[in-house]
Scaffold this motif. Structure first.
Motif, mmCIF file in Angstrom:
data_model
loop_
_atom_site.group_PDB
_atom_site.id
_atom_site.type_symbol
_atom_site.label_atom_id
_atom_site.label_comp_id
_atom_site.label_asym_id
_atom_site.label_seq_id
_atom_site.Cartn_x
_atom_site.Cartn_y
_atom_site.Cartn_z
ATOM 1 N N THR A 12 0.408 -1.487 0.009
ATOM 2 C CA THR A 12 0.295 0.104 -0.007
ATOM 3 C C THR A 12 0.762 1.029 0.128
ATOM 4 O O THR A 12 1.898 0.992 0.438
ATOM 5 C CB THR A 12 -0.982 -0.047 0.722
ATOM 6 O OG1 THR A 12 -0.545 -0.020 2.406
ATOM 7 C CG2 THR A 12 -1.699 -1.386 1.025
ATOM 8 N N ALA A 13 -0.246 2.402 -0.033
ATOM 9 C CA ALA A 13 1.183 3.775 -0.493
ATOM 10 C C ALA A 13 1.328 4.091 0.804
ATOM 11 O O ALA A 13 0.569 3.951 1.769
ATOM 12 C CB ALA A 13 0.224 4.365 -1.400
ATOM 13 N N GLU A 15 1.696 6.713 4.191
ATOM 14 C CA GLU A 15 0.038 7.330 4.375
ATOM 15 C C GLU A 15 0.154 8.950 4.340
ATOM 16 O O GLU A 15 -0.772 9.345 3.518
ATOM 17 C CB GLU A 15 -0.031 7.743 6.183
ATOM 18 C CG GLU A 15 -0.858 8.678 6.497
ATOM 19 C CD GLU A 15 -2.531 7.556 6.283
ATOM 20 O OE1 GLU A 15 -3.139 8.409 6.678
ATOM 21 O OE2 GLU A 15 -2.359 6.266 6.045
ATOM 22 N N CYS A 16 1.219 8.704 3.353
ATOM 23 C CA CYS A 16 2.008 10.021 3.476
ATOM 24 C C CYS A 16 1.784 10.643 1.592
ATOM 25 O O CYS A 16 0.973 12.196 1.323
ATOM 26 C CB CYS A 16 3.389 11.428 3.222
ATOM 27 S SG CYS A 16 4.531 10.584 2.655
ATOM 28 N N ASP A 17 1.176 9.824 0.340
ATOM 29 C CA ASP A 17 1.670 9.347 -0.284
ATOM 30 C C ASP A 17 -0.443 9.693 -0.893
ATOM 31 O O ASP A 17 0.143 9.667 -2.530
ATOM 32 C CB ASP A 17 2.183 8.757 -0.450
ATOM 33 C CG ASP A 17 3.918 8.326 -1.476
ATOM 34 O OD1 ASP A 17 4.175 10.101 -1.065
ATOM 35 O OD2 ASP A 17 4.628 7.613 -1.418
ATOM 36 N N ARG A 18 -0.857 9.565 0.233
ATOM 37 C CA ARG A 18 -2.580 9.359 -0.857
ATOM 38 C C ARG A 18 -3.045 10.428 -1.193
ATOM 39 O O ARG A 18 -2.859 11.309 0.168
ATOM 40 C CB ARG A 18 -2.985 8.575 0.664
ATOM 41 C CG ARG A 18 -3.221 9.008 1.563
ATOM 42 C CD ARG A 18 -4.485 8.104 2.875
ATOM 43 N NE ARG A 18 -4.615 8.253 3.739
ATOM 44 C CZ ARG A 18 -5.425 9.113 3.809
ATOM 45 N NH1 ARG A 18 -6.112 10.018 2.768
ATOM 46 N NH2 ARG A 18 -5.767 10.207 5.138
ATOM 47 N N GLU A 19 -4.190 10.432 -1.539
ATOM 48 C CA GLU A 19 -4.978 11.370 -2.218
ATOM 49 C C GLU A 19 -6.013 11.420 -0.642
ATOM 50 O O GLU A 19 -6.235 10.860 -0.015
ATOM 51 C CB GLU A 19 -5.763 11.229 -3.181
ATOM 52 C CG GLU A 19 -5.049 11.232 -4.225
ATOM 53 C CD GLU A 19 -4.112 12.767 -4.619
ATOM 54 O OE1 GLU A 19 -5.063 13.830 -4.555
ATOM 55 O OE2 GLU A 19 -3.240 12.790 -4.957
ATOM 56 N N PRO A 20 -6.526 13.325 -0.569
ATOM 57 C CA PRO A 20 -7.614 13.029 0.631
ATOM 58 C C PRO A 20 -9.065 12.644 -0.298
ATOM 59 O O PRO A 20 -8.974 11.941 -0.752
ATOM 60 C CB PRO A 20 -7.455 14.484 0.615
ATOM 61 C CG PRO A 20 -7.164 15.304 -0.288
ATOM 62 C CD PRO A 20 -5.984 14.149 -1.090
ATOM 63 N N THR A 21 -9.663 11.804 1.393
ATOM 64 C CA THR A 21 -10.917 10.968 0.812
ATOM 65 C C THR A 21 -11.663 12.253 0.951
ATOM 66 O O THR A 21 -11.458 13.322 0.793
ATOM 67 C CB THR A 21 -11.182 10.350 3.151
ATOM 68 O OG1 THR A 21 -11.215 11.242 2.950
ATOM 69 C CG2 THR A 21 -9.601 9.091 2.360
ATOM 70 N N GLU A 24 -12.970 14.045 3.640
ATOM 71 C CA GLU A 24 -11.283 14.653 4.542
ATOM 72 C C GLU A 24 -11.582 16.199 3.757
ATOM 73 O O GLU A 24 -11.730 16.892 3.722
ATOM 74 C CB GLU A 24 -10.070 14.060 4.459
ATOM 75 C CG GLU A 24 -9.591 13.792 5.335
ATOM 76 C CD GLU A 24 -8.510 12.125 5.493
ATOM 77 O OE1 GLU A 24 -7.647 11.979 6.094
ATOM 78 O OE2 GLU A 24 -7.727 11.729 3.555
#
Length: 89
Positions: A12-13, A15-21, A24
Motif C-alpha cells: 500500500t502507499a 500514509e503521506c502519499d495518498r489523496e484525501p478522501t 476529509e
C-alpha cells in the motif's frame, strides 16, 4: 560492496502519499470560512509588525478577530449538529 534492497515493494502507499478522501475534503470545505478568517487575521497582524499600530490597524485586527471567533462558533455548531442523532422518521 553489496546493496541490499527489498525484493518486493510496499503493498500500500505510505500514509503521506495518498489523496484525501471525500470525507476529509468535506471537512476542509466545512472549515474553509474559519481558515479564511484566520488568514485575514494573520494578514492584519503581519501588516503591523514593522510600524506603530494606528487606529485603523487596531480596528482591522478587532474586525478580523471577530470574524475568527464567529467562524469558530459556526464550525463548533456544525460539529455539534453532526453528533446529534436525528429524531423521528
Amino acid at each position: 560492496m553489496n546493496i541490499i534492497v527489498p525484493v518486493q515493494g510496499g503493498v500500500t502507499a505510505p500514509e503521506c502519499d495518498r489523496e484525501p478522501t471525500a470525507a476529509e475534503l468535506d471537512a476542509i470545505d466545512a472549515e474553509m470560512p474559519l481558515i479564511s478568517a484566520q488568514v485575514e487575521l494573520l494578514d492584519a497582524q503581519i501588516m503591523i509588525l514593522d510600524r506603530p499600530v494606528s487606529e485603523l490597524d487596531a480596528r482591522r485586527i478587532r474586525r478580523a478577530l471577530g470574524k475568527v471567533l464567529a467562524a469558530r462558533c459556526a464550525v463548533a455548531n456544525l460539529s455539534a449538529a453532526a453528533m446529534v442523532p436525528e429524531v423521528g422518521a
